[in-house]
Design a protein around this motif. Sequence first.
Motif, PDB file in Angstrom:
ATOM      1  N   ASN A 256      -0.261  -4.457  -8.610  1.00 23.78           N
ATOM      2  CA  ASN A 256      -0.657  -3.254  -9.349  1.00 23.78           C
ATOM      3  C   ASN A 256       0.282  -3.086 -10.537  1.00 23.78           C
ATOM      4  O   ASN A 256       1.472  -2.840 -10.365  1.00 23.78           O
ATOM      5  CB  ASN A 256      -0.582  -2.033  -8.430  1.00 23.78           C
ATOM      6  CG  ASN A 256      -1.176  -0.786  -9.061  1.00 23.78           C
ATOM      7  OD1 ASN A 256      -1.101  -0.609 -10.279  1.00 23.78           O
ATOM      8  ND2 ASN A 256      -1.749   0.084  -8.250  1.00 23.78           N
TER       9      ASN A 256
ATOM     10  N   ARG B 123       0.824  -1.209   0.000  1.00 24.49           N
ATOM     11  CA  ARG B 123       0.000   0.000   0.000  1.00 24.49           C
ATOM     12  C   ARG B 123       0.856   1.257   0.000  1.00 24.49           C
ATOM     13  O   ARG B 123       0.535   2.253  -0.631  1.00 24.49           O
ATOM     14  CB  ARG B 123      -0.919  -0.019   1.227  1.00 24.49           C
ATOM     15  CG  ARG B 123      -1.805   1.205   1.354  1.00 24.49           C
ATOM     16  CD  ARG B 123      -2.830   1.065   2.450  1.00 24.49           C
ATOM     17  NE  ARG B 123      -2.249   0.927   3.764  1.00 24.49           N
ATOM     18  CZ  ARG B 123      -2.200  -0.215   4.443  1.00 24.49           C
ATOM     19  NH1 ARG B 123      -2.683  -1.330   3.915  1.00 24.49           N
ATOM     20  NH2 ARG B 123      -1.660  -0.276   5.647  1.00 24.49           N
TER      21      ARG B 123
ATOM     22  N   GLU C 129      -4.129   9.132 -10.239  1.00 26.38           N
ATOM     23  CA  GLU C 129      -4.341   7.935  -9.420  1.00 26.38           C
ATOM     24  C   GLU C 129      -5.797   7.529  -9.479  1.00 26.38           C
ATOM     25  O   GLU C 129      -6.706   8.350  -9.341  1.00 26.38           O
ATOM     26  CB  GLU C 129      -3.934   8.207  -7.976  1.00 26.38           C
ATOM     27  CG  GLU C 129      -4.062   6.985  -7.095  1.00 26.38           C
ATOM     28  CD  GLU C 129      -3.534   7.242  -5.696  1.00 26.38           C
ATOM     29  OE1 GLU C 129      -3.656   6.349  -4.853  1.00 26.38           O
ATOM     30  OE2 GLU C 129      -3.010   8.337  -5.454  1.00 26.38           O
TER      31      GLU C 129
ATOM     32  N   LEU D 106       2.555  -0.025 -10.661  1.00 27.30           N
ATOM     33  CA  LEU D 106       3.756  -0.037  -9.827  1.00 27.30           C
ATOM     34  C   LEU D 106       4.920  -0.675 -10.567  1.00 27.30           C
ATOM     35  O   LEU D 106       6.059  -0.216 -10.500  1.00 27.30           O
ATOM     36  CB  LEU D 106       3.503  -0.828  -8.542  1.00 27.30           C
ATOM     37  CG  LEU D 106       2.766  -0.136  -7.415  1.00 27.30           C
ATOM     38  CD1 LEU D 106       2.631  -1.088  -6.239  1.00 27.30           C
ATOM     39  CD2 LEU D 106       3.493   1.115  -6.984  1.00 27.30           C
TER      40      LEU D 106
ATOM     41  N   GLU E  60       2.646   2.537  -3.377  1.00 26.63           N
ATOM     42  CA  GLU E  60       1.790   2.955  -4.487  1.00 26.63           C
ATOM     43  C   GLU E  60       2.037   4.387  -4.929  1.00 26.63           C
ATOM     44  O   GLU E  60       1.892   4.715  -6.098  1.00 26.63           O
ATOM     45  CB  GLU E  60       0.311   2.799  -4.106  1.00 26.63           C
ATOM     46  CG  GLU E  60      -0.166   1.363  -4.134  1.00 26.63           C
ATOM     47  CD  GLU E  60      -1.659   1.266  -3.886  1.00 26.63           C
ATOM     48  OE1 GLU E  60      -2.399   2.112  -4.416  1.00 26.63           O
ATOM     49  OE2 GLU E  60      -2.079   0.356  -3.164  1.00 26.63           O
TER      50      GLU E  60
END
Length: 423
Positions: free
Chosen positions: A269, A232, A337, A272, A235
């Motif tokens: 993700n 998390r 985002e 990332l 990110e």
Amino acid sequence: MFIDRAKITTKAGSGGNGMSGFRREKYVPKGGPSGGDGGRGANVVLIGDANLNTLIDFRYKRQFKADSGAHGQTSNMHGRGAEDLLIKVPPGTIIKDEATGQVLGDITEPGQTIVVAKGGRGGRGNARFVNSVNRAPTFAELGEPGEERTLLLELKLLADVGLLGYPSVGKSSILSRVSAAKPEIAAYHFTTLSPVLGVVSIAEGQNFVLADIPGLIEGAHEGVGLGHDFLRHVERTKVLIHVLDVSGLEGRDPIDDFHKINNELKLYNERLFKRPQIIAANKMDLPEAQENYQRVAEYMAGLGHEIYPVSAATGEGLTALMQRAVQLLAEYVEEPEEIIDAKVYDAKPEEAYSVKRDDDGAYVVVGEGIEKLVAMTRFGDEEGLRRFQSIWRKLGIDEELKSRGIQEGDTVRIHDMEFEFRP
């Protein structure tokens, strides 16, 4: 202590009650109604504060209640509205409604504010209800109740550059070398159990925030090990420095480590995985690293990655590594985002009310408008009760209840009020 998740309950202020009053002055015959309105209740507002970098304050205080508005007074004097309750949170905090799971907002900058619970409006005084039919109304409204919400707060670090790598590859040692941060350092896995931030200063005007984020293992994208607690926070980093232990003293191959961690990033993700990534070949002060470096460097060059030989123990190569990070930050193009489950407001009008049966057989009338009407009505006042009954009939609630088979004496429930049905 670093706390990156918290649950709090918020209660906005209720509106002040309206006043029922009449002018009584010596030389003003039949002065008429003069009750003022109540003041608006305070909103609950979250505000970004640059001095905070954790949610630890909410470990000790979890309930927040805003002030209510002042009541109306005679002579048409309105009650004072209450000042908003400001709750400070660190930048990078996402706010979710626990009941619905919807994202209410995302605080990314100091000073940014988000209203999470709205205060109730003040009740109207009897002077507001004068009309050609009723020249002297005696009733006034109660204040509207403030919103109540249980919120889930989630902090994602706002670091410019993140250090990734398996446990014990030297991320904490590098951070302590290039900044004033003092992470815990020891020769065992998972020394760092929470992210540590440090400010790296290269030259005047060339500063950035570097984060040593807890180590990650295979299966982290599914929550294995520190799992999502790690992912998390990476990110929002713009540049990644992938630290490899090229000495191989832990019994792992640095090339294999590189692919395992990048695979976790990709599975968690895809964005990332595509971030700019520099390879830091650490522990170059050891003979084993000198032997392995050429093989690792050639392999990374074949993949198109830049690699910098460094030693966290001696400081070798760290200046060049940080300078390259500054260059990549200057070239970085911000990408929007995506916030999953962001709150979307539909343009369609909401129904005024709906009727359902409760388990005990009572008829339950549900609707924001009718619930507010109940909360703001003085049922002990005869005129207020008549007004409520008039609005009830205009909304067609009687007909709706009859169509659903209600009988005389059955219970009708609206929020926390119960009525006995009389046709």
